[in-house]
Design an enzyme around this catalytic site. Structure first.
Site, PDB file in Angstrom:
ATOM      1  N   ARG A  89       0.800  -1.230   0.000  1.00 23.39           N
ATOM      2  CA  ARG A  89       0.000   0.000   0.000  1.00 23.39           C
ATOM      3  C   ARG A  89       0.829   1.274   0.000  1.00 23.39           C
ATOM      4  O   ARG A  89       0.284   2.357   0.230  1.00 23.39           O
ATOM      5  CB  ARG A  89      -0.982  -0.033   1.175  1.00 23.39           C
ATOM      6  CG  ARG A  89      -1.966  -1.176   1.035  1.00 23.39           C
ATOM      7  CD  ARG A  89      -3.072  -1.194   2.070  1.00 23.39           C
ATOM      8  NE  ARG A  89      -3.983  -2.290   1.756  1.00 23.39           N
ATOM      9  CZ  ARG A  89      -3.874  -3.528   2.228  1.00 23.39           C
ATOM     10  NH1 ARG A  89      -2.901  -3.832   3.065  1.00 23.39           N
ATOM     11  NH2 ARG A  89      -4.717  -4.466   1.854  1.00 23.39           N
ATOM     12  N   THR A 112       1.843  -5.387   4.593  1.00 24.78           N
ATOM     13  CA  THR A 112       1.367  -4.849   3.314  1.00 24.78           C
ATOM     14  C   THR A 112       1.094  -3.350   3.380  1.00 24.78           C
ATOM     15  O   THR A 112       0.762  -2.737   2.377  1.00 24.78           O
ATOM     16  CB  THR A 112       0.067  -5.557   2.881  1.00 24.78           C
ATOM     17  OG1 THR A 112      -0.923  -5.402   3.902  1.00 24.78           O
ATOM     18  CG2 THR A 112       0.308  -7.036   2.626  1.00 24.78           C
ATOM     19  N   GLY A 171      -3.869 -11.862  11.257  1.00 24.56           N
ATOM     20  CA  GLY A 171      -4.955 -12.251  12.146  1.00 24.56           C
ATOM     21  C   GLY A 171      -5.629 -13.543  11.769  1.00 24.56           C
ATOM     22  O   GLY A 171      -6.225 -14.212  12.623  1.00 24.56           O
ATOM     23  N   GLU A 172      -5.546 -13.936  10.491  1.00 26.00           N
ATOM     24  CA  GLU A 172      -6.165 -15.190  10.043  1.00 26.00           C
ATOM     25  C   GLU A 172      -5.269 -16.398  10.310  1.00 26.00           C
ATOM     26  O   GLU A 172      -5.651 -17.526  10.026  1.00 26.00           O
ATOM     27  CB  GLU A 172      -6.479 -15.095   8.546  1.00 26.00           C
ATOM     28  CG  GLU A 172      -7.774 -14.373   8.227  1.00 26.00           C
ATOM     29  CD  GLU A 172      -7.776 -12.928   8.705  1.00 26.00           C
ATOM     30  OE1 GLU A 172      -8.657 -12.589   9.517  1.00 26.00           O
ATOM     31  OE2 GLU A 172      -6.905 -12.134   8.286  1.00 26.00           O
ATOM     32  N   ASN A 217      -9.212  -8.243  13.640  1.00 27.62           N
ATOM     33  CA  ASN A 217     -10.066  -9.248  14.270  1.00 27.62           C
ATOM     34  C   ASN A 217      -9.295 -10.131  15.248  1.00 27.62           C
ATOM     35  O   ASN A 217      -8.091 -10.351  15.113  1.00 27.62           O
ATOM     36  CB  ASN A 217     -10.696 -10.133  13.203  1.00 27.62           C
ATOM     37  CG  ASN A 217      -9.647 -10.850  12.354  1.00 27.62           C
ATOM     38  OD1 ASN A 217      -9.056 -10.236  11.476  1.00 27.62           O
ATOM     39  ND2 ASN A 217      -9.391 -12.117  12.619  1.00 27.62           N
ATOM     40  N   ASP A 274     -15.291 -11.326  11.681  1.00 24.61           N
ATOM     41  CA  ASP A 274     -14.113 -10.739  11.016  1.00 24.61           C
ATOM     42  C   ASP A 274     -14.377  -9.281  10.616  1.00 24.61           C
ATOM     43  O   ASP A 274     -14.025  -8.856   9.516  1.00 24.61           O
ATOM     44  CB  ASP A 274     -13.713 -11.560   9.785  1.00 24.61           C
ATOM     45  CG  ASP A 274     -12.403 -11.084   9.180  1.00 24.61           C
ATOM     46  OD1 ASP A 274     -11.505 -10.670   9.936  1.00 24.61           O
ATOM     47  OD2 ASP A 274     -12.268 -11.109   7.940  1.00 24.61           O
ATOM     48  N   ASP A 288     -13.089  -6.555  12.185  1.00 20.47           N
ATOM     49  CA  ASP A 288     -11.895  -5.724  12.324  1.00 20.47           C
ATOM     50  C   ASP A 288     -12.198  -4.339  12.922  1.00 20.47           C
ATOM     51  O   ASP A 288     -13.336  -3.964  13.141  1.00 20.47           O
ATOM     52  CB  ASP A 288     -11.191  -5.522  10.980  1.00 20.47           C
ATOM     53  CG  ASP A 288     -10.303  -6.698  10.608  1.00 20.47           C
ATOM     54  OD1 ASP A 288     -10.437  -7.754  11.247  1.00 20.47           O
ATOM     55  OD2 ASP A 288      -9.492  -6.567   9.695  1.00 20.47           O
ATOM     56  N   ARG A 302     -15.845  -1.830   9.150  1.00 21.34           N
ATOM     57  CA  ARG A 302     -16.275  -3.024   8.435  1.00 21.34           C
ATOM     58  C   ARG A 302     -17.653  -3.486   8.914  1.00 21.34           C
ATOM     59  O   ARG A 302     -18.404  -4.111   8.161  1.00 21.34           O
ATOM     60  CB  ARG A 302     -15.248  -4.154   8.650  1.00 21.34           C
ATOM     61  CG  ARG A 302     -13.894  -3.935   7.997  1.00 21.34           C
ATOM     62  CD  ARG A 302     -13.692  -4.799   6.768  1.00 21.34           C
ATOM     63  NE  ARG A 302     -13.536  -6.204   7.069  1.00 21.34           N
ATOM     64  CZ  ARG A 302     -12.390  -6.805   7.358  1.00 21.34           C
ATOM     65  NH1 ARG A 302     -11.272  -6.102   7.419  1.00 21.34           N
ATOM     66  NH2 ARG A 302     -12.346  -8.095   7.575  1.00 21.34           N
TER      67      ARG A 302
END
Length: 568
Positions: free
Chosen positions: A140, A184, A201-202, A268, A310, A312, A337
């Site tokens: 980004r 990122t 987080g996943e 999350n 999820d 966030d 979100r």
């Protein structure tokens, strides 16, 4: 996924590298990016950081391009890049130097007025398999300070490059790749510190924000977002769960100079299935107010306690003053979100107001203390599938809003989707997904004819002022200007110029070679204003988008990066 991560053919890649190699830096003197210039970035001719200034406004006080003449925009220069993945970086500009990142952690430098290539940095990802990079191999953008350009990479390096040559000045690694962590985001420089946050987080990674000395690369502090036993908030977790608690800090924060506070969003909790971790799970789904000197938490506000969808809390925290019920607040606003648009007192973390900006059925309201109220019927479990809105992709995802001090509106790129979600038993293992849920993105029944929209929200009330609906998802960031124009790109490949007051489309670019996922920015060189944006479809929507990704209009969007720069 493999096809989206593939590199362009070797011969084409060699030609692309050669076009940068040996290019003379004809952009002139490089103006030092001092603390004073960063503090005054809102008034600078360049675009000195991810969202232009420390407030995260995405607003430029330029009016050479305006509502009366924007229809005359023409292509000034462009650059084609061949990766078949998502391009999300805004052009960052200092003087006549333009820096933009690509997927797979590369940096390109151009002459901002002509597009002449200056240098190219290809980050060495080594043997990283990138298997724990969620939602595409994107980047980004960069940060600038003094004579350096700063990059955060997919394999967890923070790199300082010489701004004129692209040579490495220092490089520091935060974590081993492929074990749950990646980066990122665009770094944020505050008072000589390069501040970054990690993704993961996943994958059961324990999130944190970290600060490095901009000159030397020395790690100055690290603030975990999930507290260890004995730390404030640790009692909101089951015993031992903090080690795999998620709370990734994967989007760029903002900085409040008035209170000397960094505001950073947190993602999350892990795993997704909340029945495995009873409690509020601080500081997941929160905004943290951090002391830039030490990383100490001053206050927090949690958007969704015990999140199981999820949702966030990472979406950008934009700083602005608002007036409500006759009182003026130093506020931050965020389109979450979870489908709610928030205004929070940035001096103490108290909720000022929250208003729905998308269909929201999981979070139903707020109590007298500003705490979110969630619907138990919308909470999944191992034996319980639910339908709820928004989907985990959110009413708005990473693509940033912009605000205008002229209209007093926030401009919000909005996604209209819901989902089914059901619990799935899961055990933690380093480097493997740690979700505890199965899910599918579906159409929002209230928005049957379109997946996306751009809407203006009045800052003082949180109410919608206008809306522009899109049949396709709207996954591009927003840019507002003093010319009364708001820019953003559509998934079918058109950069739009909206009337900031009414939402009327004043101009559309010729169709780009791919859909727009990037973040537009604007700058001036020798008094001439430019607007730039990456086209290059990818990101989370085509990977995890369920019915949306299966829509032939979305599935058939061409891929490949293409940087466009327009002027009058």
């Amino acid at each position: 996924m493999a096809s989206r991560s593939a590199l362009i053919p070797r011969t084409l890649l060699a030609l692309a590298i050669a076009s940068f190699a040996g290019a003379a830096a004809a952009a002139g003197d490089y103006p030092a990016v001092t603390d004073a210039r960063l503090a005054a970035a809102a008034k600078d001719d360049g675009w000195l950081m991810y969202r232009r200034d420390y407030t995260g406004s995405g607003y430029a006080p330029f009016d050479q391009i305006n509502a009366g003449n924007v229809a005359g925009l023409k292509l000034a220069w462009d650059h084609t890049d061949g990766l078949q993945v998502g391009y999300e970086s805004p052009p960052v500009v200092n003087g006549n130097y333009l820096y933009v990142t690509t997927p797979r952690s590369r940096v390109l430098a151009f002459e901002a007025s002509t597009g002449k290539p200056l240098w190219k940095y290809e980050h060495d990802l080594g043997d990283a398999g990138l298997k724990t990079v969620c939602c595409d191999v994107v980047n980004r953008g960069v940060a600038l300070y003094e004579d350096k350009v700063y990059l955060a990479t997919l394999n967890n390096d923070v790199v300082a490059l010489d701004a004129k040559t692209g040579k490495i000045k220092w490089k520091k690694r935060l974590e081993k790749p492929d074990l749950g962590y990646a980066m990122t985001l665009a770094p944020l420089v505050v008072k000589g510190k390069v501040v970054v946050g990690v993704s993961g987080g996943e994958y059961g990674a324990r999130g944190y924000v970290a600060a490095f000395d901009a000159k030397t690369g020395k790690l100055l502090w690290k603030r975990h977002t999930i507290p260890a036993p004995g730390e404030p908030g640790s009692d909101t977790w089951p015993k031992g769960a903090y080690k795999t608690g998620g709370g990734a800090a994967w989007l760029t924060g903002t900085y409040d100079a008035d209170t000397d506070t960094i505001l950073w969003g947190v993602g999350n909790p892990g795993p997704w299935l909340a029945t495995m971790r009873p409690g509020d799970n601080l500081y997941s789904d929160s905004v943290l107010a951090l002391d830039p000197a030490s990383g100490k938490i001053k206050w927090h506000y949690q958007y969704t306690p015990n999140d199981t969808w999820d949702y966030d809390g990472t979406n950008e925290q934009v700083l602005t003053d608002i007036t409500r019920d006759g009182k003026t607040y130093k506020a931050l606003v965020s389109a979450s979100r979870n489908g709610w648009f928030y205004a929070i007192d940035r001096t103490n973390g108290k909720l000022i107001y929250a208003e729905k900006f998308a269909t929201a059925t999981s979070v139903t309201g707020f109590d007298a203390d500003g705490r979110a109220i969630t619907d138990p019927a919308k909470r999944p479990d191992v034996d319980k599938e639910v339908f709820t809105c928004p989907s985990f992709l959110g009413g708005k995802n990473w693509w940033p809003i912009a605000i205008s001090p002229d209209t007093r509106y926030a401009y919000v790129p909005t996604l209209h989707s819901c989902m089914t979600i059901k619990g799935v038993p899961v055990n933690y293992k380093a480097g493997l997904p740690y979700l505890g849920a199965s899910f599918k993105v579906l159409h929002d029944p209230a928005e049957k004819d379109h997946w996306g929209s751009v809407q203006a929200i009045a800052l003082d009330t949180g109410k919608q002022a206008w809306s522009f609906k899109s049949e396709l998802p709207w996954n591009s960031g927003m840019l507002a200007t003093a010319g009364g124009v708001v820019f953003s790109g559509s998934a079918d490949g058109y950069l739009h110029a909206f009337d900031a007051k009414t939402g009327k489309v004043l101009w559309k670019s010729p169709q780009a070679t791919s859909g727009f996922l990037g973040v537009p920015s604007t700058w001036r060189v020798d008094g001439k204003q430019y607007v730039g944006i990456w086209a290059g479809w990818g990101g989370a929507s085509p990977i995890w988008g369920g019915e949306m990704a299966e829509d032939p209009r979305v599935r058939n969007i061409p891929l490949g990066g293409h940087l466009y720069v327009f002027t009058l």
